[in-house]
Design a protein around this motif. Structure first.
Motif, mmCIF file in Angstrom:
data_model
loop_
_atom_site.group_PDB
_atom_site.id
_atom_site.type_symbol
_atom_site.label_atom_id
_atom_site.label_comp_id
_atom_site.label_asym_id
_atom_site.label_seq_id
_atom_site.Cartn_x
_atom_site.Cartn_y
_atom_site.Cartn_z
ATOM 1 N N LYS A 1 20.154 56.809 3.666
ATOM 2 C CA LYS A 1 20.905 57.938 3.515
ATOM 3 C C LYS A 1 20.453 59.197 2.635
ATOM 4 C CE LYS A 1 25.247 55.435 2.884
ATOM 5 N NZ LYS A 1 25.905 54.569 2.035
ATOM 6 N N ARG A 2 19.341 58.923 1.825
ATOM 7 C CA ARG A 2 18.535 60.001 1.137
ATOM 8 C C ARG A 2 17.179 60.413 2.187
ATOM 9 N NH1 ARG A 2 16.743 56.691 -3.754
ATOM 10 N NH2 ARG A 2 15.696 58.555 -4.476
ATOM 11 N N ASP B 1 18.197 67.227 6.161
ATOM 12 C CA ASP B 1 19.516 67.946 6.257
ATOM 13 C C ASP B 1 20.480 67.350 7.431
ATOM 14 O OD1 ASP B 1 18.679 70.007 4.409
ATOM 15 O OD2 ASP B 1 17.238 70.882 6.329
ATOM 16 N N ASN B 2 20.340 66.027 7.334
ATOM 17 C CA ASN B 2 21.317 65.191 8.273
ATOM 18 C C ASN B 2 22.313 64.529 7.527
ATOM 19 O OD1 ASN B 2 22.403 63.858 10.538
ATOM 20 N ND2 ASN B 2 20.493 64.242 11.592
ATOM 21 N N ARG B 3 23.179 63.485 7.887
ATOM 22 C CA ARG B 3 23.993 62.685 7.252
ATOM 23 C C ARG B 3 24.412 61.750 7.880
ATOM 24 N NH1 ARG B 3 29.808 62.774 5.404
ATOM 25 N NH2 ARG B 3 30.466 63.708 7.226
ATOM 26 N N ALA C 1 19.205 62.662 4.447
ATOM 27 C CA ALA C 1 19.699 63.879 3.853
ATOM 28 C C ALA C 1 18.303 64.905 3.592
ATOM 29 C CB ALA C 1 20.175 63.551 2.371
ATOM 30 N N ALA D 1 24.236 59.153 12.958
ATOM 31 C CA ALA D 1 23.746 60.348 12.124
ATOM 32 C C ALA D 1 24.658 61.485 12.558
ATOM 33 C CB ALA D 1 22.471 60.738 12.663
ATOM 34 N N GLU D 2 24.951 62.452 11.929
ATOM 35 C CA GLU D 2 25.808 63.418 12.183
ATOM 36 C C GLU D 2 25.396 64.450 13.110
ATOM 37 O OE1 GLU D 2 28.772 66.456 9.443
ATOM 38 O OE2 GLU D 2 26.690 65.958 8.704
#
Ligand code: URA
Length: 237
Positions: A192-193, A199-201, A196, A140-141
């Motif tokens: 991915k959703r 608020d992550n990627r 998201a 994750a980001e």
């Protein structure tokens, strides 16, 4: 089991085309229960008949099950025009058997994809309510807070329904943290959703297991092997 034409049995066991099989039959190399066979339309029960080619007994497989380590950049749908698909990575025999992926992965997702020609098995592991658990490693980001992990584990709203609970554990907590996520559903871009939503990627996604079966660590990306009957059973266990 029902009988099948001998040329069909030979084609499915040897990976040869029906035309090549007819030539092999004409050459007199094939024996069925000890007697020479030359006619392609003779029928036999492939599960009980003893069929030999040049004296070597054929092994009949009703279905095949393939574990493929999917690389990024390859699509898992089989009819994508102009793009490399998972079918480009397997051999002629598997393609001829019309194997298809039991479940999809995004183009940039890597790891375990199962290909089979056994429609009933695929249905059993993918049908709503019967989904086997899939394990992913998610890079994750940003780090997830404990509250975000709980939110995702409990099941967020997606496509008008609440997702089933899942299990999310921290694998490494560095600047690009890695999580292990175990989910049963398989909605479009689900992971991915989910990330998201908090608020992550997702920077990288890899499927490492299906049901009770882990991706064979000896398979490099792009490599595959057939599963044993015990491994097929372990997916459902
Ligand atoms: N979830 C995703 O977002 N992508 C995949 O490839 C699989 C699950």
């Amino acid at each position: 089991m029902a009988t099948e034409r001998i040329d069909k049995i030979l084609a499915s066991c040897t990976g040869r085309s029906r035309k090549e099989v007819k030539q092999i039959l004409r050459s007199g190399a094939v024996r069925l229960d000890g007697s020479a066979v030359r006619s392609p339309d003779l029928r036999a029960d492939p599960e009980t008949a003893v069929i030999t080619v040049d004296g070597v007994r054929l092994v009949y497989k009703k279905y095949i099950y393939i574990m493929l380590n999917k690389p990024a950049g390859v699509v898992s749908s089989t009819d994508e025009k102009g793009m490399a698909t998972v079918l480009d990575l397997v051999d002629e025999e598997a393609r001829r058997r019309n194997v298809f992926p039991a479940g999809r992965l995004d183009r940039d997702t890597t790891g375990f994809i199962l290909l089979t020609d056994d429609g009933a098995f695929a249905h059993e592991i993918l049908a709503p309510g019967k989904h086997v658990e899939k394990t992913y490693l998610v890079t994750a980001e940003h780090r997830l807070s404990d509250a975000q992990i709980r939110t995702l584990e409990q099941g967020i709203e997606m496509d008008g329904e609440t997702l089933q609970p899942c299990v999310l554990t921290v694998v490494s907590d560095g600047p690009q943290p890695v999580y292990e996520l175990r989910i049963r559903q398989g909605k479009y871009h689900q992971i991915k959703r989910m990330f998201a939503f908090v608020d992550n990627r997702v920077l990288a996604l890899r499927r490492t297991a299906m049901g009770g079966l882990a991706l064979d660590p000896s398979l490099r990306e792009g490599e595959w092997r057939e599963l044993t009957p015990e491994e097929v059973a372990r997916i459902k266990a």
